[in-house]
Scaffold this motif. Structure first.
Motif, PDB file in Angstrom:
ATOM      1  N   GLU A  79      -7.045   2.988   4.741  1.00  0.00           N
ATOM      2  CA  GLU A  79      -7.909   3.091   3.575  1.00  0.00           C
ATOM      3  C   GLU A  79      -7.273   3.981   2.526  1.00  0.00           C
ATOM      4  OE1 GLU A  79     -11.632   4.511   4.956  1.00  0.00           O
ATOM      5  OE2 GLU A  79     -12.225   2.616   5.859  1.00  0.00           O
ATOM      6  N   THR A  80      -7.359   3.536   1.274  1.00  0.00           N
ATOM      7  CA  THR A  80      -6.945   4.340   0.126  1.00  0.00           C
ATOM      8  C   THR A  80      -8.185   4.625  -0.709  1.00  0.00           C
ATOM      9  OG1 THR A  80      -6.483   2.465  -1.327  1.00  0.00           O
ATOM     10  CG2 THR A  80      -4.718   3.165   0.162  1.00  0.00           C
ATOM     11  N   ALA A  81      -7.986   5.055  -1.945  1.00  0.00           N
ATOM     12  CA  ALA A  81      -9.111   5.373  -2.823  1.00  0.00           C
ATOM     13  C   ALA A  81      -9.534   4.186  -3.672  1.00  0.00           C
ATOM     14  CB  ALA A  81      -8.744   6.544  -3.734  1.00  0.00           C
ATOM     15  N   SER A  82      -9.137   2.978  -3.294  1.00  0.00           N
ATOM     16  CA  SER A  82      -9.456   1.817  -4.122  1.00  0.00           C
ATOM     17  C   SER A  82     -10.904   1.390  -3.987  1.00  0.00           C
ATOM     18  CB  SER A  82      -8.551   0.639  -3.761  1.00  0.00           C
ATOM     19  OG  SER A  82      -8.751   0.258  -2.416  1.00  0.00           O
ATOM     20  N   GLY A  83     -11.560   1.745  -2.854  1.00  0.00           N
ATOM     21  CA  GLY A  83     -12.969   1.445  -2.676  1.00  0.00           C
ATOM     22  C   GLY A  83     -13.181   0.165  -1.903  1.00  0.00           C
ATOM     23  N   GLY A  84     -14.439  -0.022  -1.428  1.00  0.00           N
ATOM     24  CA  GLY A  84     -14.789  -1.231  -0.714  1.00  0.00           C
ATOM     25  C   GLY A  84     -14.200  -1.257   0.674  1.00  0.00           C
ATOM     26  N   LYS A  85     -13.682  -2.434   1.069  1.00  0.00           N
ATOM     27  CA  LYS A  85     -13.146  -2.610   2.401  1.00  0.00           C
ATOM     28  C   LYS A  85     -11.787  -1.943   2.524  1.00  0.00           C
ATOM     29  CE  LYS A  85     -15.512  -7.033   3.090  1.00  0.00           C
ATOM     30  NZ  LYS A  85     -15.342  -8.473   3.407  1.00  0.00           N
ATOM     31  N   ALA A  86     -11.317  -1.859   3.789  1.00  0.00           N
ATOM     32  CA  ALA A  86     -10.020  -1.255   4.042  1.00  0.00           C
ATOM     33  C   ALA A  86      -8.927  -2.069   3.350  1.00  0.00           C
ATOM     34  CB  ALA A  86      -9.757  -1.184   5.541  1.00  0.00           C
ATOM     35  N   ILE A 109       0.863  -1.184   0.000  1.00  0.00           N
ATOM     36  CA  ILE A 109       0.000   0.000   0.000  1.00  0.00           C
ATOM     37  C   ILE A 109       0.898   1.232   0.000  1.00  0.00           C
ATOM     38  CG2 ILE A 109      -1.818   1.266   1.212  1.00  0.00           C
ATOM     39  CD1 ILE A 109      -2.537  -1.401   2.584  1.00  0.00           C
ATOM     40  N   GLU A 110       0.792   2.047  -1.045  1.00  0.00           N
ATOM     41  CA  GLU A 110       1.577   3.276  -1.099  1.00  0.00           C
ATOM     42  C   GLU A 110       1.112   4.234  -0.012  1.00  0.00           C
ATOM     43  OE1 GLU A 110       2.192   5.212  -4.789  1.00  0.00           O
ATOM     44  OE2 GLU A 110       2.097   3.365  -5.957  1.00  0.00           O
ATOM     45  N   VAL A 158      -2.641   6.865   1.079  1.00  0.00           N
ATOM     46  CA  VAL A 158      -3.514   6.586   2.216  1.00  0.00           C
ATOM     47  C   VAL A 158      -4.415   7.793   2.468  1.00  0.00           C
ATOM     48  CG1 VAL A 158      -3.582   6.146   4.696  1.00  0.00           C
ATOM     49  CG2 VAL A 158      -1.914   4.953   3.262  1.00  0.00           C
ATOM     50  N   GLN A 159      -5.713   7.557   2.477  1.00  0.00           N
ATOM     51  CA  GLN A 159      -6.683   8.631   2.695  1.00  0.00           C
ATOM     52  C   GLN A 159      -6.997   8.802   4.178  1.00  0.00           C
ATOM     53  OE1 GLN A 159      -7.821  10.546   0.180  1.00  0.00           O
ATOM     54  NE2 GLN A 159      -6.601   9.379  -1.275  1.00  0.00           N
ATOM     55  N   ASN A 160      -7.272   7.701   4.856  1.00  0.00           N
ATOM     56  CA  ASN A 160      -7.673   7.754   6.259  1.00  0.00           C
ATOM     57  C   ASN A 160      -7.034   6.611   7.022  1.00  0.00           C
ATOM     58  OD1 ASN A 160      -9.754   9.629   5.281  1.00  0.00           O
ATOM     59  ND2 ASN A 160     -10.808   7.779   4.623  1.00  0.00           N
ATOM     60  N   ALA A 170     -11.210  10.552  -0.731  1.00  0.00           N
ATOM     61  CA  ALA A 170     -11.175   9.627  -1.862  1.00  0.00           C
ATOM     62  C   ALA A 170     -11.179   8.177  -1.417  1.00  0.00           C
ATOM     63  CB  ALA A 170      -9.945   9.889  -2.733  1.00  0.00           C
ATOM     64  N   GLY A 171     -11.261   7.912  -0.114  1.00  0.00           N
ATOM     65  CA  GLY A 171     -11.382   6.550   0.378  1.00  0.00           C
ATOM     66  C   GLY A 171     -12.796   6.059   0.138  1.00  0.00           C
ATOM     67  N   VAL A 172     -13.033   5.434  -1.002  1.00  0.00           N
ATOM     68  CA  VAL A 172     -14.372   5.130  -1.463  1.00  0.00           C
ATOM     69  C   VAL A 172     -15.013   4.086  -0.567  1.00  0.00           C
ATOM     70  CG1 VAL A 172     -15.745   4.422  -3.426  1.00  0.00           C
ATOM     71  CG2 VAL A 172     -13.544   5.537  -3.787  1.00  0.00           C
TER      72      VAL A 172
END
Length: 506
Positions: free
Chosen positions: A131-138, A104-105, A109-111, A319-321
């Motif tokens: 969480e990143t902006a990839s969406g769904g689960k952490a 994970i870069e 990381v959003q949150n 952006a953490g979808v």
């Protein structure tokens, strides 16, 4: 509390792998068991069709055996998990026979979310979600960290992203110098729950009604048959129906209020300078840290009932979808109870560029005609079949027509949009009003579209997409909609290169 100085950098060869606490499998036992139980819940459904015999013993052995194997595999994965932050990445690996590695870069990381479920609290452990902006689960979920290791991990991620770290207290702890932006009291949470009847609440209530029905047939029905004459007296039918309706509404309010208290009890939103941190929860304490610079959208949610009671809710999205039917599931940070008088002040904490006075541009006049046509069509679609099947009683459904027309006018009247140098502000609806503030620098794409009716009236609507979410402006003239495509997106600043590696303390 840890120091807020930047964490020392190091090369990948110098950064050791860190393991979870030895008590981590114990902390993961309850959530893993619950997840597996939900997976195998469908195995109980055939018992309804198997009569008193139930499922064959061999099938029960297979189901229980699979559940035990899945639980053992989950605990084994937790026990073998290790992690480190190096070369601007969070690396997580688990397993021995089958090795799983995640990268994970840190700059993406959003949150970061810190949780402390009841069992983990008894063991002195916490969980960290990245969480990143990839969406769904952490993207990264580490169960069973010691408080010191959790703080060190979050500090290391902060150092990679911005070079400055902030204090990271555990859920329930506080720092005296931090500024409290919002708090939620018990009475406010009960009101919030009573006005937020989502699908989850309805599912719980329907399940409870099923149990009540079974009890009714076994216990109450014989008594009612013995006293039928008194219950069948004139006037008792409407009284019984009224009492049943009130009992149902009270049950909905009670379940929803309990869910709100469990999720947000002791809620506090504090400002740490560069970050916002929200913490709350009764059984499971949940702490979310959001960087101010990552905020892309803020939504002010004001249904009519909440506006009447003098409060609303604020959803903050990065952006953490996320996906979900309810606000608590979608937003990265949710402030459940905000008094109406404090809404402008709190919104400017999230979006400092928000103007003092919002001069909205209304929806196009022809949009009202389109809304009325839709209202008439919906009313006829419901009332005509009702009249056909139920006669005079079904004809009552035609009262839906004036109600729909009135609702269409109110919704059209209170729609509006505003574009400033940094923001796009959209207000939608009257019965369920939502005011959305979008950072123009976060806009991913803008689209102008026309439906069949809109094409005939020469109007259209503009859809603004950000990472994982979107907002639609009220209807505007088609020429203006096309011009907004080029106007709305803002030029983004150039990103600097991240550091090469981070050494975790300890």
């Amino acid at each position: 509390m840890m120091s807020s100085e930047p964490v020392a950098l190091a090369s990948s060869e110098e950064v050791p792998w860190k393991r979870l606490s030895a008590k981590a499998p114990l902390a993961a036992l309850v959530p893993l068991s619950g997840m597996i139980a939900r997976v195998f819940l469908g195995a109980l459904l055939p018992t309804y069709f198997a009569g008193e015999r139930g499922l064959p013993t061999v099938l029960w052995v297979i189901v229980v055996g699979l559940a035990v194997l899945m639980l053992a595999a989950g605990l084994y994965e937790v026990a073998t998990t290790s992690y480190r932050v190096v070369d601007a990445q969070l690396e997580i690996r688990s397993g021995i026979l089958t090795r799983t590695s995640r990268f994970i870069e840190a700059a993406r990381v959003q949150n970061t979310e810190v949780l402390q479920p009841f069992v983990s609290k008894l063991l002195g452990l916490v969980e960290v979600k990245v969480e990143t902006a990839s969406g769904g689960k952490a993207d990264g979920h580490l169960r069973g960290l010691t408080p010191e290791d959790a703080q060190a991990l979050i500090h290391a991620l902060q150092a990679v992203r911005g070079g400055v770290t902030v204090a990271v207290p555990l859920p329930g702890e506080s720092i005296p110098e931090e500024r409290v932006l919002s708090e939620a009291r018990l009475g406010g949470l009960l009101l919030y729950g009573a006005t937020a009847l989502g699908l989850g609440v309805l599912a719980v209530v329907l399940g409870a009604l099923h149990e009540i029905t079974e009890t009714f047939h076994k216990l109450l029905l014989p008594w009612m048959e013995a006293h039928w004459e008194s219950l069948a007296a004139p006037g008792m039918s409407w009284l019984a129906a009224t009492v049943a309706a009130l009992a149902g509404l009270f049950g909905l309010w009670l379940v929803s209020g309990v869910r709100a208290v469990l999720r947000f009890h002791g809620f506090r939103l504090v400002d740490t300078g560069t970050h916002l941190r929200a913490v709350g929860g009764l059984i499971t304490r949940r702490q979310v840290t959001v960087r101010r610079a990552r905020i892309q959208q803020v939504v002010l949610d004001e249904p009519l009932m909440r506006r009447t009671l003098g409060f609303g809710s604020v959803e903050v999205e990065t952006a953490g979808v996320r996906t979900g039917n309810e606000a608590a599931d979608r937003a990265e940070l949710l402030v459940p109870v905000v008094p109406t008088a404090r809404m402008p002040e709190l919104l400017r904490e999230f979006v400092p560029e928000l103007p003092d006075a919002l001069s909205f541009q209304g929806a196009h006049p022809k949009a009202l005609l389109r809304a009325r046509i839709r209202a008439v069509g919906l009313s006829v679609l419901v009332a005509a079949p009702a009249t056909w099947f139920w006669g005079a009683w079904g004809a009552v459904a035609w009262l839906l027509l004036p109600a729909q027309l009135l609702g269409a006018w109110f919704d059209w009247r209170f729609q509006g949009w505003l574009v400033t140098e940094a923001l796009v502000v959209v207000r939608q609806g009257f019965w369920h009003r939502r005011t959305t503030v979008v950072q123009r620098s976060r806009i991913q794409s803008v689209r102008a579209r026309q439906g069949p009716l809109e094409r005939g009236y020469g109007i259209g609507h503009v859809r603004i997409d950000v990472a994982g979410s979107h907002v639609i402006l009220p209807s505007v003239g088609w020429a203006e909609a096309q011009s907004l495509i080029d106007v709305l997106p803002a030029r983004r600043p150039t990103r600097r290169a991240p550091p090469q590696g981070v050494q975790l303390p300890g």
